[in-house]
Write a protein that holds these residues in place. Structure first.
Motif, PDB file in Angstrom:
ATOM      1  N   MET A  69      44.164  41.918 -22.196  1.00 11.13           N
ATOM      2  CA  MET A  69      43.649  43.016 -22.978  1.00 11.13           C
ATOM      3  C   MET A  69      44.759  44.015 -23.308  1.00 11.13           C
ATOM      4  SD  MET A  69      40.873  43.838 -24.234  1.00 11.13           S
ATOM      5  CE  MET A  69      39.891  45.066 -24.799  1.00 11.13           C
ATOM      6  N   LYS A  70      45.659  44.224 -22.327  1.00  9.21           N
ATOM      7  CA  LYS A  70      46.748  45.163 -22.509  1.00  9.21           C
ATOM      8  C   LYS A  70      47.662  44.702 -23.653  1.00  9.21           C
ATOM      9  CE  LYS A  70      50.509  47.099 -19.873  1.00  9.21           C
ATOM     10  NZ  LYS A  70      51.231  47.113 -18.623  1.00  9.21           N
ATOM     11  N   TYR A  71      47.970  43.395 -23.701  1.00 12.39           N
ATOM     12  CA  TYR A  71      48.820  42.863 -24.750  1.00 12.39           C
ATOM     13  C   TYR A  71      48.139  42.919 -26.118  1.00 12.39           C
ATOM     14  CZ  TYR A  71      51.756  41.209 -21.012  1.00 12.39           C
ATOM     15  OH  TYR A  71      52.560  41.139 -19.920  1.00 12.39           O
ATOM     16  N   PHE A  72      46.832  42.726 -26.088  1.00 18.49           N
ATOM     17  CA  PHE A  72      46.076  42.771 -27.342  1.00 18.49           C
ATOM     18  C   PHE A  72      46.127  44.171 -27.945  1.00 18.49           C
ATOM     19  CE2 PHE A  72      42.086  43.433 -29.673  1.00 18.49           C
ATOM     20  CZ  PHE A  72      42.267  42.504 -30.684  1.00 18.49           C
ATOM     21  N   LEU A  73      45.965  45.201 -27.109  1.00 17.32           N
ATOM     22  CA  LEU A  73      46.027  46.594 -27.595  1.00 17.32           C
ATOM     23  C   LEU A  73      47.436  46.925 -28.110  1.00 17.32           C
ATOM     24  CD1 LEU A  73      43.870  48.491 -24.953  1.00 17.32           C
ATOM     25  CD2 LEU A  73      43.304  48.014 -27.319  1.00 17.32           C
ATOM     26  N   CYS A  74      48.464  46.439 -27.424  1.00 16.28           N
ATOM     27  CA  CYS A  74      49.838  46.666 -27.904  1.00 16.28           C
ATOM     28  C   CYS A  74      50.068  45.972 -29.237  1.00 16.28           C
ATOM     29  CB  CYS A  74      50.843  46.157 -26.866  1.00 16.28           C
ATOM     30  SG  CYS A  74      50.967  47.214 -25.430  1.00 16.28           S
ATOM     31  N   PHE A  75      49.572  44.765 -29.353  1.00 13.92           N
ATOM     32  CA  PHE A  75      49.707  44.023 -30.608  1.00 13.92           C
ATOM     33  C   PHE A  75      48.958  44.718 -31.746  1.00 13.92           C
ATOM     34  CE2 PHE A  75      48.141  40.730 -33.526  1.00 13.92           C
ATOM     35  CZ  PHE A  75      49.364  40.265 -34.008  1.00 13.92           C
ATOM     36  N   LEU A  76      47.737  45.213 -31.464  1.00 10.68           N
ATOM     37  CA  LEU A  76      46.944  45.944 -32.464  1.00 10.68           C
ATOM     38  C   LEU A  76      47.644  47.228 -32.881  1.00 10.68           C
ATOM     39  CD1 LEU A  76      44.271  45.943 -34.015  1.00 10.68           C
ATOM     40  CD2 LEU A  76      43.263  47.189 -32.109  1.00 10.68           C
ATOM     41  N   TRP A  77      48.221  47.936 -31.888  1.00 11.86           N
ATOM     42  CA  TRP A  77      48.935  49.185 -32.182  1.00 11.86           C
ATOM     43  C   TRP A  77      50.171  48.902 -33.058  1.00 11.86           C
ATOM     44  CZ3 TRP A  77      53.819  50.862 -30.428  1.00 11.86           C
ATOM     45  CH2 TRP A  77      54.123  52.199 -30.743  1.00 11.86           C
ATOM     46  N   ALA A  78      50.922  47.857 -32.752  1.00 17.22           N
ATOM     47  CA  ALA A  78      52.108  47.481 -33.539  1.00 17.22           C
ATOM     48  C   ALA A  78      51.707  47.055 -34.955  1.00 17.22           C
ATOM     49  CB  ALA A  78      52.872  46.355 -32.836  1.00 17.22           C
ATOM     50  N   ALA A  79      50.593  46.318 -35.057  1.00 15.24           N
ATOM     51  CA  ALA A  79      50.121  45.881 -36.377  1.00 15.24           C
ATOM     52  C   ALA A  79      49.713  47.085 -37.223  1.00 15.24           C
ATOM     53  CB  ALA A  79      48.968  44.901 -36.233  1.00 15.24           C
TER      54      ALA A  79
END
Length: 162
Positions: A1-11
């Protein structure tokens, strides 16, 4: 979940960067269109002959060219002339009135091969005769009404009005 939020934030961050670049490109395109329209209008204005009535003041020979000093005027007729005459208490002639457009005199050069038409003084009817710039001073009295055509800050046509 943590990586998903980082990926969403970067996107989201990258999307906002790309969106800004697209808006800048559109603004630049709109600015280029406005600049081209302005440039075209200036070019059109410079290349459109300016036909005007003027009061002849004098002619001079300056830097190997002849220059004419004149005062721009406009002719009022009909209702405009009657209103102007009433405002300025001029009751002698209300058919046609000559009015200054500005208080400053203009000096423009006469282009080469300019047709200069002055009224032939010898004839009873109004006939025009071609003259050279050097002969204007002798044949055109001061304070006489002339019609001129100006192109590129040069007089390309000059005609004495009856």
């Amino acid at each position: 979940m943590k990586y998903f939020l980082c990926f969403l934030w970067a996107a989201l961050l990258m999307t906002s960067c790309f969106d800004t670049r697209l808006n800048d490109a559109e603004e630049k395109r709109q600015q280029r269109i406005r600049d081209s329209i302005r440039t075209d209008s200036i070019e059109t204005r410079r290349n459109t002959p300016d036909t005007t009535f003027a009061i002849y003041k004098r002619i001079a020979f300056c830097d190997t060219t002849f220059v004419v000093v004149f005062d721009r005027v406009k002719m009022l007729s009909g209702k405009e002339a009657a209103e102007y005459a009433q405002r300025h208490k001029r009751f002698d002639n209300t058919d046609k009135i000559i009015v200054n457009q500005s208080t400053t005199l203009e000096t423009l050069r006469i282009a080469k091969d300019t047709p200069i038409l002055l009224i032939d003084q010898d004839s009873d009817s109004v006939r025009y005769k071609n003259y050279k710039p050097a002969e204007i001073a002798d044949n055109l009295p001061k304070e006489d009404l002339i019609q001129i055509v100006i192109l590129h800050r040069s007089i390309v046509y000059l005609k004495q009005m009856p």
